[in-house]
Design a protein around this motif. Structure first.
Motif, PDB file in Angstrom:
ATOM      1  N   THR A   1     -38.095  21.140  31.467  1.00 16.82           N
ATOM      2  CA  THR A   1     -38.881  20.819  32.791  1.00 16.82           C
ATOM      3  C   THR A   1     -38.066  19.839  33.700  1.00 16.82           C
ATOM      4  O   THR A   1     -38.047  20.189  34.796  1.00 16.82           O
ATOM      5  N   ALA A   2     -37.442  18.873  33.141  1.00 28.51           N
ATOM      6  CA  ALA A   2     -36.727  17.939  34.059  1.00 28.51           C
ATOM      7  C   ALA A   2     -35.454  18.456  34.516  1.00 28.51           C
ATOM      8  O   ALA A   2     -35.215  18.379  35.723  1.00 28.51           O
ATOM      9  N   PHE A   3     -34.847  19.339  33.600  1.00 27.26           N
ATOM     10  CA  PHE A   3     -33.802  20.166  33.976  1.00 27.26           C
ATOM     11  C   PHE A   3     -34.100  21.242  35.051  1.00 27.26           C
ATOM     12  O   PHE A   3     -33.094  21.367  36.207  1.00 27.26           O
ATOM     13  N   SER A   4     -35.166  21.838  34.907  1.00 27.57           N
ATOM     14  CA  SER A   4     -35.705  22.673  35.927  1.00 27.57           C
ATOM     15  C   SER A   4     -35.885  22.081  37.093  1.00 27.57           C
ATOM     16  O   SER A   4     -35.927  22.920  38.266  1.00 27.57           O
ATOM     17  N   THR A   5     -36.810  21.004  37.066  1.00 30.16           N
ATOM     18  CA  THR A   5     -37.208  20.452  38.483  1.00 30.16           C
ATOM     19  C   THR A   5     -36.332  19.571  39.157  1.00 30.16           C
ATOM     20  O   THR A   5     -36.641  19.150  40.485  1.00 30.16           O
ATOM     21  N   SER A   6     -35.486  19.129  38.335  1.00 28.77           N
ATOM     22  CA  SER A   6     -34.634  17.896  38.899  1.00 28.77           C
ATOM     23  C   SER A   6     -35.618  16.471  39.556  1.00 28.77           C
ATOM     24  O   SER A   6     -35.104  16.087  40.365  1.00 28.77           O
ATOM     25  N   SER A   7     -36.791  16.423  38.940  1.00 28.41           N
ATOM     26  CA  SER A   7     -37.437  15.497  39.446  1.00 28.41           C
ATOM     27  C   SER A   7     -37.971  14.638  38.190  1.00 28.41           C
ATOM     28  O   SER A   7     -39.171  15.225  37.437  1.00 28.41           O
ATOM     29  N   SER A   8     -37.702  13.271  37.860  1.00 29.18           N
ATOM     30  CA  SER A   8     -38.421  12.592  36.899  1.00 29.18           C
ATOM     31  C   SER A   8     -39.919  12.434  37.058  1.00 29.18           C
ATOM     32  O   SER A   8     -40.700  12.396  36.280  1.00 29.18           O
ATOM     33  N   SER A   9     -40.333  12.221  38.344  1.00 29.04           N
ATOM     34  CA  SER A   9     -41.582  11.808  38.557  1.00 29.04           C
ATOM     35  C   SER A   9     -42.552  13.211  38.405  1.00 29.04           C
ATOM     36  O   SER A   9     -43.627  13.033  37.853  1.00 29.04           O
ATOM     37  N   ALA A  10     -41.945  14.287  38.803  1.00 28.74           N
ATOM     38  CA  ALA A  10     -42.699  15.685  38.659  1.00 28.74           C
ATOM     39  C   ALA A  10     -42.861  15.884  37.220  1.00 28.74           C
ATOM     40  O   ALA A  10     -43.914  16.534  36.680  1.00 28.74           O
ATOM     41  N   THR A  11     -41.803  15.548  36.480  1.00 29.43           N
ATOM     42  CA  THR A  11     -42.022  15.895  34.884  1.00 29.43           C
ATOM     43  C   THR A  11     -42.730  14.787  34.090  1.00 29.43           C
ATOM     44  O   THR A  11     -43.127  15.025  32.962  1.00 29.43           O
ATOM     45  N   LEU A  12     -43.102  13.772  34.952  1.00 29.08           N
ATOM     46  CA  LEU A  12     -43.679  12.464  34.107  1.00 29.08           C
ATOM     47  C   LEU A  12     -45.120  13.065  33.349  1.00 29.08           C
ATOM     48  O   LEU A  12     -45.254  12.728  32.198  1.00 29.08           O
ATOM     49  N   PRO A  13     -45.920  13.834  33.773  1.00 28.83           N
ATOM     50  CA  PRO A  13     -47.138  14.441  33.071  1.00 28.83           C
ATOM     51  C   PRO A  13     -46.575  14.691  31.816  1.00 28.83           C
ATOM     52  O   PRO A  13     -47.206  14.513  30.750  1.00 28.83           O
ATOM     53  N   LEU A  14     -45.511  15.739  31.871  1.00 31.49           N
ATOM     54  CA  LEU A  14     -45.255  16.417  30.865  1.00 31.49           C
ATOM     55  C   LEU A  14     -44.335  15.429  29.676  1.00 31.49           C
ATOM     56  O   LEU A  14     -44.703  15.689  28.294  1.00 31.49           O
ATOM     57  N   THR A  15     -43.927  14.559  30.165  1.00 29.75           N
ATOM     58  CA  THR A  15     -43.212  13.540  29.584  1.00 29.75           C
ATOM     59  C   THR A  15     -44.262  12.616  28.546  1.00 29.75           C
ATOM     60  O   THR A  15     -44.034  12.323  27.330  1.00 29.75           O
ATOM     61  N   MET A  16     -45.246  12.111  29.379  1.00 34.16           N
ATOM     62  CA  MET A  16     -46.394  11.484  28.720  1.00 34.16           C
ATOM     63  C   MET A  16     -47.011  12.419  27.387  1.00 34.16           C
ATOM     64  O   MET A  16     -47.188  12.025  26.512  1.00 34.16           O
ATOM     65  N   GLU A  17     -47.227  13.758  27.906  1.00 30.56           N
ATOM     66  CA  GLU A  17     -47.801  14.372  26.887  1.00 30.56           C
ATOM     67  C   GLU A  17     -47.099  14.632  25.678  1.00 30.56           C
ATOM     68  O   GLU A  17     -47.501  14.313  24.454  1.00 30.56           O
ATOM     69  N   CYS A  18     -45.758  14.602  25.768  1.00 36.47           N
ATOM     70  CA  CYS A  18     -44.809  15.048  24.762  1.00 36.47           C
ATOM     71  C   CYS A  18     -44.637  13.810  24.126  1.00 36.47           C
ATOM     72  O   CYS A  18     -44.667  13.622  22.651  1.00 36.47           O
ATOM     73  N   VAL A  19     -44.709  12.498  24.527  1.00 38.69           N
ATOM     74  CA  VAL A  19     -44.485  11.218  23.914  1.00 38.69           C
ATOM     75  C   VAL A  19     -45.545  10.730  23.065  1.00 38.69           C
ATOM     76  O   VAL A  19     -45.493  10.459  21.904  1.00 38.69           O
ATOM     77  N   GLU A  20     -46.657  11.224  23.867  1.00 39.59           N
ATOM     78  CA  GLU A  20     -47.890  10.700  22.971  1.00 39.59           C
ATOM     79  C   GLU A  20     -48.384  11.866  21.851  1.00 39.59           C
ATOM     80  O   GLU A  20     -48.660  11.517  20.787  1.00 39.59           O
ATOM     81  N   LYS A  21     -48.178  13.105  22.237  1.00 40.95           N
ATOM     82  CA  LYS A  21     -48.942  14.111  21.336  1.00 40.95           C
ATOM     83  C   LYS A  21     -48.016  14.521  20.402  1.00 40.95           C
ATOM     84  O   LYS A  21     -48.211  14.720  19.223  1.00 40.95           O
TER      85      LYS A  21
END
Ligand code: ASP
Length: 434
Positions: A283-303
């Motif tokens: 998602t980071a690769f496709s959106t070029s945005s760390s902020s926009a990816t943040l929700p997914l990053t949090m989900e992946c790191v936790e879950k």
């Protein structure tokens, strides 16, 4: 048959779905370009644009409440156990160390490959650069210094609500850090009320994230197809060497430095971590945005990586804007490339200024597309290189942005695992993900 194909597709793990969507996006973009229409009604391009925009808007919708609630709960959670200073110190140390490592790899490669010099002469003529370089300075210029100081000034909001309304992340973070910290200073009654409230908001935001994440394959397909349809695979010409330099340095950081840190400091298997983070990275690769990816990053790191909410909600939102290894590296290589292309040899002292300003620029850059490109102007100003140089690297910036954002997000996630480990967490990356 098509139905059973889709059924099988949907039963795949999310990161495979996204990966396939990405590949299909490339194919669709190449086949349709910007002009081809769908039964003469709409262009395929506008359909891709629509799908990508829907997904991006949904992600952006989540960011402000997610960051607010996660930092407040994170800080008040850590703060109440009295270890805020310790975890904050480790986080800061990790951010600075990895960003510096990334910059140094970039600096080394740009000095070895010298992409701005071809056959012994600077590529300025080939690229049509005309600016006068007589104003090049030995030290940071006044204007440049102002721009650097401004990075810090902008961190403190004059009005936190208007920062939230405008989605200006750094000031929001600053306010929430303080807000969360002072919750821990309240008497039990108020402390409990606020903690319960923000914890509940955070839980809702995570559930919404999980929901939006299900649409990631469609969003990624739209975003990638749109980019490919509009830019195609241009020949990079004299920029090819510069492009390769940035990409190689990013690859070293992504595939060697960070995994080594994961193995040595956190003692976890990096392959498992790549697997766990795959949806966020794609998602980071496709959106070029760390902020926009943040929700997914949090989900992946936790879950998926098994890091506690206590560490995740503190380290990740902060990291998404402050810790940008890929951007830091890119700033350094791009500034050095521009200097080389103008035929300006930088002394060790001047290169040191580039390194420090690259670090500051990466801290100040927002987690949005092209933020790093804008920040280059600050470095150029700081050392008095012609601003026109930015135009030079524009052509290949989009693809480099996609790659550096992926590295930014990966570094945030590695930091979270490493800090969790040093906090004594044992449940990290224990489950293999197919
Ligand atoms: N797009 C990058 C990010 O969101 C920032 C940059 O432009 O370097 O992480």
């Amino acid at each position: 048959m098509i139905r059973s194909f889709f059924k099988r597709l949907i039963s795949l793990k999310l990161h495979w779905q996204i990966f396939i969507a990405l590949a299909l996006g490339v194919i669709a973009g190449v086949l349709t370009g910007e002009e081809k229409t769908f039964f003469n009604i709409v262009t395929f391009y506008s359909v891709f644009d629509f799908l990508g925009a829907l997904f991006l808007r949904a992600l952006k919708m989540i960011i402000v409440p997610l960051i607010t609630s996660s930092i407040i709960t994170g800080v008040s959670g850590v703060g109440s156990s009295g270890s805020l200073g310790k975890i904050g110190g480790k986080t800061f140390l990790y951010y600075v160390t990895t960003s510096m490592l990334a910059i140094l790899v970039g600096l080394m490669l740009v000095n070895i490959i010298t992409p701005g010099i071809e056959d012994g002469s600077p590529v300025r003529d080939k690229l049509g650069l005309t600016a006068d370089t007589g104003d090049f300075k030995e030290e940071v210029t006044e204007e440049g210094a102002d721009a650097l100081v401004n990075i810090f000034l902008r961190m403190i909001p004059t009005n936190p609500i208007s920062s939230a309304v405008e989605g200006d992340i750094l000031p929001i973070i600053f306010f929430c850090l303080l807000f969360g910290y002072f919750i821990t200073k309240l008497p039990e009654k108020y402390n409990q009320t606020l903690n319960d409230f923000w914890q509940a908001v955070f839980e809702v935001m995570m559930q919404m994230t999980g929901f939006v994440m299900k649409f990631a394959p469609i969003g990624v397909f739209g975003l990638i197809a749109r980019i490919v349809a509009s830019t195609g695979f241009e020949v990079f010409g004299p920029l090819a060497l510069y492009f390769t330099t940035v990409l190689s340095a990013l690859a070293i950081h992504f595939l060697v430095t960070l995994p080594l840190l994961l193995m040595i400091v956190a003692k976890v298997n990096p392959i498992r971590h790549y697997n766990a983070m795959a949806p966020a990275l794609l998602t980071a690769f496709s959106t070029s945005s760390s902020s926009a990816t943040l929700p997914l990053t949090m989900e992946c790191v936790e879950k998926r990586a098994g890091v506690s909410n206590r560490v995740t909600s503190f380290v990740l939102p902060l990291g998404a804007t402050v810790n940008m290894d890929g951007t830091a590296l890119y700033e350094c290589v791009a500034a050095m490339f521009i200097a080389q292309a103008y035929g300006i040899g930088l002394t060790v002292g001047q290169q040191f200024i580039v390194v420090i300003t690259a670090l500051l620029a990466s801290i100040g850059a927002a987690g949005i597309p092209s933020a790093g490109l804008v920040m280059i102007t600050i470095i150029l100003k700081a050392i008095g290189l012609p601003l026109e140089g930015v135009g030079l690297i524009l052509a290949v910036d989009r693809i480099l942005d996609m790659c550096r954002t992926t590295v930014n997000v990966f570094s945030d996630s590695c930091g979270t695992v490493i800090i969790a480990k040093t906090e004594g967490e044992t449940n990290l990356l224990t489950e293999p993900i197919q």
